[in-house]
Design an enzyme around this catalytic site. Sequence first.
Site, short mmCIF file in Angstrom:
data_model
loop_
_atom_site.label_atom_id
_atom_site.label_comp_id
_atom_site.label_asym_id
_atom_site.label_seq_id
_atom_site.Cartn_x
_atom_site.Cartn_y
_atom_site.Cartn_z
N GLU A 125 -5.45 -7.97 -0.82
CA GLU A 125 -6.14 -7.63 0.44
C GLU A 125 -7.57 -7.22 0.14
O GLU A 125 -7.83 -6.35 -0.68
CB GLU A 125 -5.47 -6.45 1.16
CG GLU A 125 -4.39 -6.80 2.13
CD GLU A 125 -4.01 -5.61 3.01
OE1 GLU A 125 -4.90 -4.82 3.38
OE2 GLU A 125 -2.81 -5.48 3.33
N GLU B 208 0.77 -1.25 0.00
CA GLU B 208 0.00 0.00 0.00
C GLU B 208 0.80 1.30 0.00
O GLU B 208 0.70 2.11 0.93
CB GLU B 208 -0.98 0.00 1.17
CG GLU B 208 -2.06 -1.04 1.01
CD GLU B 208 -3.16 -0.95 2.05
OE1 GLU B 208 -3.02 -0.22 3.05
OE2 GLU B 208 -4.19 -1.64 1.86
#
Length: 351
Positions: A281, A171
């Site tokens: 995710e 991320e």
Amino acid sequence: MHRVLFSLVAVATVVTALPAKSETRATGVQLVGVNIAGFDFGCSIQGACDLTKAVPPMSNAGGADGVGQMQHFFKDDGMNIFRLPVGWQYLVNGKLGGTLDSGNFGRYNQLVQACLSTGAYCMLDVHNYARWNGQIIGQGGPTNAQFTNLWTQLASKYGSNDKVIFGLMNEPHDVPDIDKWAATVQEAVTAIRGVAKTNMIALPGNDWTSAQAMPTKSGPALLKVKNPDGTADGLIIDVHKYLDSDNSGTHTECVTDNISNAFQPLATWLKANNRKAILSETGGGNTDSCKKYMCQQLDFLNQNSDVFLGYVGWSAGSFSPQTYELSEVPTKNGNSWADSALVKACFVKKN
């Protein structure tokens, strides 16, 4: 995950490491699994990691029985991929540019080996948000050389096993220059390919690796990242997406299936560019709303398995199933395991 609320053209000389059809699920995407978290605990969204807060998801290291969890997920649920988050600082014991720490890396390697022993694919995930202690890689923080040094070491350890997937970075967010970030990713890919020719490499974009933002923001830059021979074999676009009201993954209720605004546009973009993505995710609470919307989201990915390689739920491992909002931790009863409601409803392989 977003912790905002709480701190393929093949050539003869290169063989892509995509799973063989004989070892994948009967229908839909090829890879389905769960994150096994714990080594990343203590890492903030600014890439600062308090090593005293890491909780290795292994019984012999004081954490949950992540090994037993993976064995259960693989044997009983038909899962075949586990993502293994870890802090960069943990791997090198806080020494930027240093070698893999024998003690810390040794413990992480125990989890990797336990994952591989199940027969599943195992994704290494450096969980640092494109940062080291608040400074962005290649843009005022760690140099590209320091980042590629880490990945060269990891690729040297695991490059002989095609079931190890290299997840370059969890991320990235608020990265000022996406072209410079793509150049950083390129250097890492080139370094890895120097020692690991065919392992899959998951390429992360900016914007928290958002599936929704990928086609228009990070995607065009990441498309330029290639193997040294000019192909894109084994280079997979890495995306994340949650289903709660602010896409943070911090609420137990879900409000969207993400299809029209994220995964349909992403599928169209992937098809147009002959690329594949992995949703490494996604998660929600063990609630009726999340069971509804998560199943719809994953059904769409299964229906578009030509471009979606798989999906990995967030999260099992060392989280507490009693207190963590998005727990996918199974509970052990005697010699058997019971899945969380969301995993049972949407992630378990249907015969």
